[in-house]
Write a protein that holds these residues in place. Structure first.
Motif, PDB file in Angstrom:
ATOM      1  N   LEU A 102       0.777  -4.547   3.134  1.00 24.42           N
ATOM      2  CA  LEU A 102       1.966  -3.919   3.702  1.00 24.42           C
ATOM      3  C   LEU A 102       1.820  -2.408   3.552  1.00 24.42           C
ATOM      4  CD1 LEU A 102       4.386  -6.449   2.060  1.00 24.42           C
ATOM      5  CD2 LEU A 102       4.078  -6.212   4.531  1.00 24.42           C
ATOM      6  N   VAL A 103       1.513  -1.710   4.633  1.00 26.59           N
ATOM      7  CA  VAL A 103       1.203  -0.292   4.579  1.00 26.59           C
ATOM      8  C   VAL A 103       2.511   0.503   4.690  1.00 26.59           C
ATOM      9  CG1 VAL A 103      -0.137   1.589   5.558  1.00 26.59           C
ATOM     10  CG2 VAL A 103      -1.044  -0.755   5.607  1.00 26.59           C
ATOM     11  N   ALA A 104       2.952   1.032   3.567  1.00 27.60           N
ATOM     12  CA  ALA A 104       4.238   1.741   3.506  1.00 27.60           C
ATOM     13  C   ALA A 104       4.125   3.133   4.136  1.00 27.60           C
ATOM     14  CB  ALA A 104       4.683   1.840   2.053  1.00 27.60           C
ATOM     15  N   PRO A 105       5.265   3.648   4.683  1.00 25.38           N
ATOM     16  CA  PRO A 105       6.589   3.010   4.699  1.00 25.38           C
ATOM     17  C   PRO A 105       6.669   1.952   5.789  1.00 25.38           C
ATOM     18  CG  PRO A 105       6.699   5.148   5.770  1.00 25.38           C
ATOM     19  CD  PRO A 105       5.306   5.018   5.225  1.00 25.38           C
ATOM     20  N   VAL A 106       7.216   0.790   5.413  1.00 27.79           N
ATOM     21  CA  VAL A 106       7.327  -0.307   6.374  1.00 27.79           C
ATOM     22  C   VAL A 106       8.473  -1.208   5.939  1.00 27.79           C
ATOM     23  CG1 VAL A 106       5.730  -1.882   5.188  1.00 27.79           C
ATOM     24  CG2 VAL A 106       5.964  -1.994   7.678  1.00 27.79           C
ATOM     25  N   CYS A 146       0.873  -1.180   0.000  1.00 23.76           N
ATOM     26  CA  CYS A 146       0.000   0.000   0.000  1.00 23.76           C
ATOM     27  C   CYS A 146       0.907   1.227   0.000  1.00 23.76           C
ATOM     28  CB  CYS A 146      -0.914  -0.028   1.221  1.00 23.76           C
ATOM     29  SG  CYS A 146      -1.830  -1.587   1.395  1.00 23.76           S
ATOM     30  N   ASN A 147       1.325   1.634  -1.184  1.00 20.53           N
ATOM     31  CA  ASN A 147       2.425   2.592  -1.322  1.00 20.53           C
ATOM     32  C   ASN A 147       1.977   4.042  -1.472  1.00 20.53           C
ATOM     33  OD1 ASN A 147       1.334   1.775  -3.826  1.00 20.53           O
ATOM     34  ND2 ASN A 147       3.132   2.505  -4.925  1.00 20.53           N
ATOM     35  N   TYR A 148       0.695   4.287  -1.682  1.00 21.74           N
ATOM     36  CA  TYR A 148       0.233   5.646  -1.987  1.00 21.74           C
ATOM     37  C   TYR A 148      -0.788   6.088  -0.957  1.00 21.74           C
ATOM     38  CZ  TYR A 148      -1.676   9.498  -4.828  1.00 21.74           C
ATOM     39  OH  TYR A 148      -2.089  10.733  -5.296  1.00 21.74           O
ATOM     40  N   ASP A 149      -0.527   7.250  -0.337  1.00 26.33           N
ATOM     41  CA  ASP A 149      -1.440   7.746   0.702  1.00 26.33           C
ATOM     42  C   ASP A 149      -2.378   8.833   0.193  1.00 26.33           C
ATOM     43  OD1 ASP A 149       0.168   9.966   0.431  1.00 26.33           O
ATOM     44  OD2 ASP A 149       1.075   9.826   2.426  1.00 26.33           O
ATOM     45  N   GLY A 150      -2.410   9.024  -1.117  1.00 20.19           N
ATOM     46  CA  GLY A 150      -3.238  10.059  -1.703  1.00 20.19           C
ATOM     47  C   GLY A 150      -2.465  11.309  -2.050  1.00 20.19           C
ATOM     48  N   GLY A 209       1.627  11.246  -1.502  1.00 19.15           N
ATOM     49  CA  GLY A 209       2.977  10.808  -1.840  1.00 19.15           C
ATOM     50  C   GLY A 209       3.096   9.301  -1.907  1.00 19.15           C
ATOM     51  N   LYS A 210       4.199   8.831  -2.527  1.00 19.79           N
ATOM     52  CA  LYS A 210       4.496   7.401  -2.611  1.00 19.79           C
ATOM     53  C   LYS A 210       5.498   7.041  -1.518  1.00 19.79           C
ATOM     54  CE  LYS A 210       2.123   6.626  -6.430  1.00 19.79           C
ATOM     55  NZ  LYS A 210       2.752   6.261  -7.700  1.00 19.79           N
ATOM     56  N   HIS A 211       5.373   5.834  -0.974  1.00 22.37           N
ATOM     57  CA  HIS A 211       6.231   5.377   0.115  1.00 22.37           C
ATOM     58  C   HIS A 211       6.744   3.976  -0.196  1.00 22.37           C
ATOM     59  CE1 HIS A 211       4.783   8.794   2.494  1.00 22.37           C
ATOM     60  NE2 HIS A 211       3.573   8.480   2.038  1.00 22.37           N
ATOM     61  N   ARG A 212       7.937   3.651   0.343  1.00 22.26           N
ATOM     62  CA  ARG A 212       8.587   2.399  -0.007  1.00 22.26           C
ATOM     63  C   ARG A 212       8.343   1.315   1.046  1.00 22.26           C
ATOM     64  NH1 ARG A 212      11.314   2.148  -4.341  1.00 22.26           N
ATOM     65  NH2 ARG A 212      12.446   0.245  -3.782  1.00 22.26           N
ATOM     66  N   THR A 213       8.326   0.087   0.534  1.00 17.01           N
ATOM     67  CA  THR A 213       8.282  -1.113   1.359  1.00 17.01           C
ATOM     68  C   THR A 213       9.585  -1.869   1.143  1.00 17.01           C
ATOM     69  OG1 THR A 213       5.869  -1.305   1.194  1.00 17.01           O
ATOM     70  CG2 THR A 213       7.097  -3.294   1.781  1.00 17.01           C
ATOM     71  N   VAL A 214      10.248  -2.251   2.239  1.00 14.70           N
ATOM     72  CA  VAL A 214      11.496  -3.013   2.144  1.00 14.70           C
ATOM     73  C   VAL A 214      11.285  -4.351   2.833  1.00 14.70           C
ATOM     74  CG1 VAL A 214      13.948  -3.090   2.712  1.00 14.70           C
ATOM     75  CG2 VAL A 214      12.874  -0.904   2.101  1.00 14.70           C
ATOM     76  N   ILE A 215      11.501  -5.421   2.083  1.00 10.02           N
ATOM     77  CA  ILE A 215      11.348  -6.775   2.601  1.00 10.02           C
ATOM     78  C   ILE A 215      12.705  -7.461   2.515  1.00 10.02           C
ATOM     79  CG2 ILE A 215      10.145  -8.979   2.356  1.00 10.02           C
ATOM     80  CD1 ILE A 215       7.925  -7.430   0.879  1.00 10.02           C
ATOM     81  N   GLY A 216      13.145  -8.074   3.594  1.00  9.57           N
ATOM     82  CA  GLY A 216      14.463  -8.686   3.645  1.00  9.57           C
ATOM     83  C   GLY A 216      14.558  -9.998   2.886  1.00  9.57           C
TER      84      GLY A 216
END
Length: 421
Positions: A366-370, A342-346, A348-355
């Motif tokens: 996955l509610v970004a940034p996370v 879930c990268n867009y809050d209306g 800005g765009k936010h990143r998700t980082v998965i190891g």
């Protein structure tokens, strides 16, 4: 601005010109200049724009570019934005010819309304536009493509002396040949196949050109060792690059900016644009890779998966029904069905980082940034709003409540209400 092979027509002319490794590239823009300017900024950011406020002919168009050639010494090549198929070898022959003015010509099956090239021996004597030609001149099959090469200083002088005393009242670039010959300068013709000089003037011609372009690219891909189950259903962009021994399924569309490495496989009904697919990766069927998608080696992207502006490291598996946007996924991580970043809050765009080696359960939001750590896990149906450390399990769902027998009683009440109605 009409598209051919995924890019505006003028993108093909720019690419052909760039094959000469030119010192400068100038685009003359007239009607729709602002749209042209924006497109050129994407296609060739180093190109300069010359504005032609009034469209008074090809000679007048070249005159608008001359101020941007101040101080340049060398040959100037004039190309046309609606003539997309002129090849690099043809242009190389044009600029290497020793004559002062060199024109690209072709033998036309149906000369129609093309300008005619009047040649005496090895010398180009003059170019005559169809409107100004007599019957004897119209019988000549050697036609003018409009493409020309000339020394910059000579071109400045000749273009400055062009007149518009002709049937159209325009300043013809073609008249520079006659002016050069009057000065005792040499003029010559380099010829190419008529197919290279195809100009686009109508929607029907644009469709025919697209068909010709796709046929040529399919043949090139097969010749270069790409396997295609049904080539006629695969569509390429101007800059599509596919490595040897890659496999392309049916009904695959490549938009601009796609690289597929050797040994990768794109299954049927996929759409790719602005992405990179590494060796050993498989994509599809029915997958979409959008700009900024980077797939590492042996990545698997399955059916109804969309990837945008995301990097998937080696061995990642994204089986089906998932959206990954603005994400970074570590090696050998498994992404379950229905996962969404879930990268867009209306705004800005936010990143998700998965190891690396993480396991994302099906239907995880996955509610970004996370961030999800290495070897971490999310439970199916979870909404993850906080960072997960390495090797942790994240659960973000309501506790299940079980009511014995309630399902039967609800259905009985609904049926009874329906019967009364």
């Amino acid at each position: 601005m009409h598209r051919l092979g995924g890019v505006p027509l003028m993108g093909h002319a720019l690419a052909a010109g760039r094959s000469l490794d030119p010192d400068r590239v100038i685009v003359v823009a007239g009607h729709g200049a602002e749209a042209v300017r924006k497109a050129v900024a994407k296609l060739d950011p180093e190109a300069q724009i010359a504005l032609q406020d009034q469209q008074l002919g090809t000679g007048h168009a070249v005159a608008q570019a001359l101020p941007l050639l101040e101080g340049f010494e060398g040959k100037v090549v004039v190309l046309y934005g609606d003539t997309p198929f002129i090849g690099a070898d043809t242009l190389a022959a044009l600029v290497s010819h020793p004559a002062d003015v060199v024109v690209l010509g072709f033998e036309a099956v149906d000369p129609g309304r093309y300008g005619r090239l009047v040649v005496r021996g090895d010398t180009l004597d003059r170019i005559v536009e169809y409107k100004d030609a007599d019957e004897a001149t119209r019988a000549i099959a050697l036609c003018n493509s409009g493409v020309m090469a000339a020394d910059a200083a000579l071109l400045r002088d000749l273009v400055g002396r062009l007149g518009n005393d002709n049937a159209s009242g325009e300043y013809y670039l073609t008249d520079v040949v006659g002016l050069a010959r009057q000065e005792g300068r040499s003029a010559a013709v380099v010829t190419c196949d008529e197919a290279e000089t195809l100009g686009i003037n109508t929607r029907a011609e644009l469709a025919a050109a697209e068909s010709a372009f796709q046929a040529r690219r399919r043949a090139e891909m097969l010749e270069n060792g790409v396997t295609m189950a049904d080539p006629q259903t695969v569509w390429f962009a101007l800059d599509t690059f596919i490595g040897r021994d890659a496999i392309i399924g049916q009904n695959v569309v490549f938009g601009p900016g796609v690289t597929v490495e050797s040994g990768a496989e794109i299954l049927p009904f996929c759409h790719l644009e602005g992405c990179h697919v590494s060796a050993g990766a498989t994509v599809g069927p029915f997958a979409r890779l959008r700009p900024g998608a980077e797939l590492g080696g042996d990545v698997h992207v399955g059916n109804f998966v969309e990837i945008k502006n995301s990097v998937l490291a080696e061995g990642v598996k994204v089986g089906h029904l998932t959206y990954l946007g603005d994400a970074e996924v570590g090696e050998r991580t498994n992404i379950g069905a229905g996962t969404v970043t879930c990268n867009y809050d209306g705004v800005g765009k936010h990143r998700t980082v998965i190891g690396a080696e993480a396991f994302i359960g099906s239907d995880t939001m996955l509610v970004a940034p996370v961030r999800v750590g290495n070897r971490a896990m999310t439970g199916s149906g979870s909404v993850i709003t906080q960072d997960l450390p390495d090797e942790a399990l994240g659960l973000g769902r309501a506790r299940q409540v079980t009511k014995p027998g309630l399902a039967t009683r609800i259905m009985q009440a609904l049926r009874a209400a329906k019967g009364k109605a």
